[in-house]
Design an enzyme around this catalytic site. Structure first.
Site, mmCIF file in Angstrom:
data_model
loop_
_atom_site.group_PDB
_atom_site.id
_atom_site.type_symbol
_atom_site.label_atom_id
_atom_site.label_comp_id
_atom_site.label_asym_id
_atom_site.label_seq_id
_atom_site.Cartn_x
_atom_site.Cartn_y
_atom_site.Cartn_z
ATOM 1 N N LYS A 11 -2.682 3.081 -5.735
ATOM 2 C CA LYS A 11 -2.258 3.038 -6.285
ATOM 3 C C LYS A 11 -1.087 2.516 -7.051
ATOM 4 O O LYS A 11 -2.130 2.104 -7.749
ATOM 5 C CB LYS A 11 -1.913 0.935 -5.232
ATOM 6 C CG LYS A 11 -2.017 0.950 -3.836
ATOM 7 C CD LYS A 11 -2.255 0.175 -2.965
ATOM 8 C CE LYS A 11 -2.490 -0.275 -1.106
ATOM 9 N NZ LYS A 11 -1.832 -1.208 -0.924
ATOM 10 N N TYR A 51 4.553 4.076 5.834
ATOM 11 C CA TYR A 51 4.144 2.892 5.963
ATOM 12 C C TYR A 51 5.037 2.643 7.422
ATOM 13 O O TYR A 51 5.515 1.227 7.724
ATOM 14 C CB TYR A 51 4.620 1.903 4.819
ATOM 15 C CG TYR A 51 2.984 1.991 3.904
ATOM 16 C CD1 TYR A 51 2.240 1.275 4.278
ATOM 17 C CD2 TYR A 51 3.460 2.210 3.221
ATOM 18 C CE1 TYR A 51 0.539 1.672 3.957
ATOM 19 C CE2 TYR A 51 2.303 1.828 1.879
ATOM 20 C CZ TYR A 51 0.804 2.204 2.056
ATOM 21 O OH TYR A 51 -0.138 1.604 1.959
ATOM 22 N N ASN A 114 -3.376 -4.189 -4.145
ATOM 23 C CA ASN A 114 -4.485 -4.614 -3.638
ATOM 24 C C ASN A 114 -5.437 -3.059 -3.910
ATOM 25 O O ASN A 114 -6.121 -2.869 -3.180
ATOM 26 C CB ASN A 114 -5.067 -4.812 -2.094
ATOM 27 C CG ASN A 114 -4.026 -4.383 -1.307
ATOM 28 O OD1 ASN A 114 -3.719 -3.355 -1.744
ATOM 29 N ND2 ASN A 114 -4.406 -4.510 0.353
ATOM 30 N N HIS A 117 -5.094 2.743 -1.123
ATOM 31 C CA HIS A 117 -5.090 1.809 0.357
ATOM 32 C C HIS A 117 -6.564 3.285 1.355
ATOM 33 O O HIS A 117 -6.656 4.366 0.590
ATOM 34 C CB HIS A 117 -3.964 2.259 1.348
ATOM 35 C CG HIS A 117 -3.993 3.646 2.087
ATOM 36 N ND1 HIS A 117 -3.583 2.123 3.158
ATOM 37 C CD2 HIS A 117 -3.983 4.549 3.499
ATOM 38 C CE1 HIS A 117 -3.344 3.104 4.586
ATOM 39 N NE2 HIS A 117 -3.335 4.145 4.344
ATOM 40 N N GLU A 128 -2.439 10.920 7.809
ATOM 41 C CA GLU A 128 -2.278 10.277 6.726
ATOM 42 C C GLU A 128 -2.517 11.841 5.661
ATOM 43 O O GLU A 128 -1.802 12.069 4.911
ATOM 44 C CB GLU A 128 -3.629 9.519 6.064
ATOM 45 C CG GLU A 128 -2.665 7.885 6.948
ATOM 46 C CD GLU A 128 -2.782 6.742 6.578
ATOM 47 O OE1 GLU A 128 -4.050 6.732 6.215
ATOM 48 O OE2 GLU A 128 -2.428 5.392 7.250
#
Ligand code: CMP
Length: 140
Positions: A11, A51, A114, A117, A128
């Site tokens: 990310k 998302y 975080n 993913h 995905e």
């Protein structure tokens, strides 16, 4: 154990901190193989599409804002039980709850920042992976 593929995203918070190599080393040391990888910057609408399942959640806007704020590195990982193995290596969604030695615990700042993913099931991994990669880009 089945050989699986899973989608991983490094990310913006991790890319900005130049952590791509350290994260890739964690994945490879655990036995996963990076069989496709590219760096790109998501538009806001691409982040929203990826998302989509979280659209009604309170954190949706902030999540999409963050995910389109700087480049990401998207990857296809391959290996035995790759979906669950990658989730083990990543650690819990909230870095504060993740095991010591996991990517999120060691590099993450918050549930939103975080670091990575990873797909949560083989079915979602398939969806995905197709979101980001064509078959020609995945070299097994
Ligand atoms: P990820 O694995 O990318 O899937 C959805 C993301 O939404 C998740 O990691 C977190 O970064 C984020 N997220 C999940 N739950 C929350 C929450 N309660 N508050 C803020 N962000 C969240």
């Amino acid at each position: 154990m089945p050989i699986q593929k899973t989608l991983s995203i490094i990310k913006p918070d991790a890319v900005v901190k130049n952590l791509t190599g350290k994260i890739n080393a964690r994945l490879e040391d655990a036995g996963l193989r990076i069989i496709a990888q590219k760096r790109l910057q998501l538009t806001r609408s691409q982040a929203e599409k990826f998302y989509e399942v979280h659209r009604e959640k309170a954190f949706f806007d902030d999540l999409c804002e963050h995910m389109s704020s700087a480049p990401v590195v998207v990857q296809v990982l391959c290996g035995e039980n790759a979906v669950s193995k990658n989730r083990e290596i990543m650690g819990a969604t909230n870095p504060a709850n993740a095991e010591i030695g996991t990517i999120r615990r060691d590099f993450g700042q918050s549930i939103e920042h975080n670091v990575v993913h990873g797909s949560d099931s083989p079915e979602n991994a398939d969806i995905e992976i197709k979101f980001f990669f064509s078959q020609l880009e995945i070299i097994e």
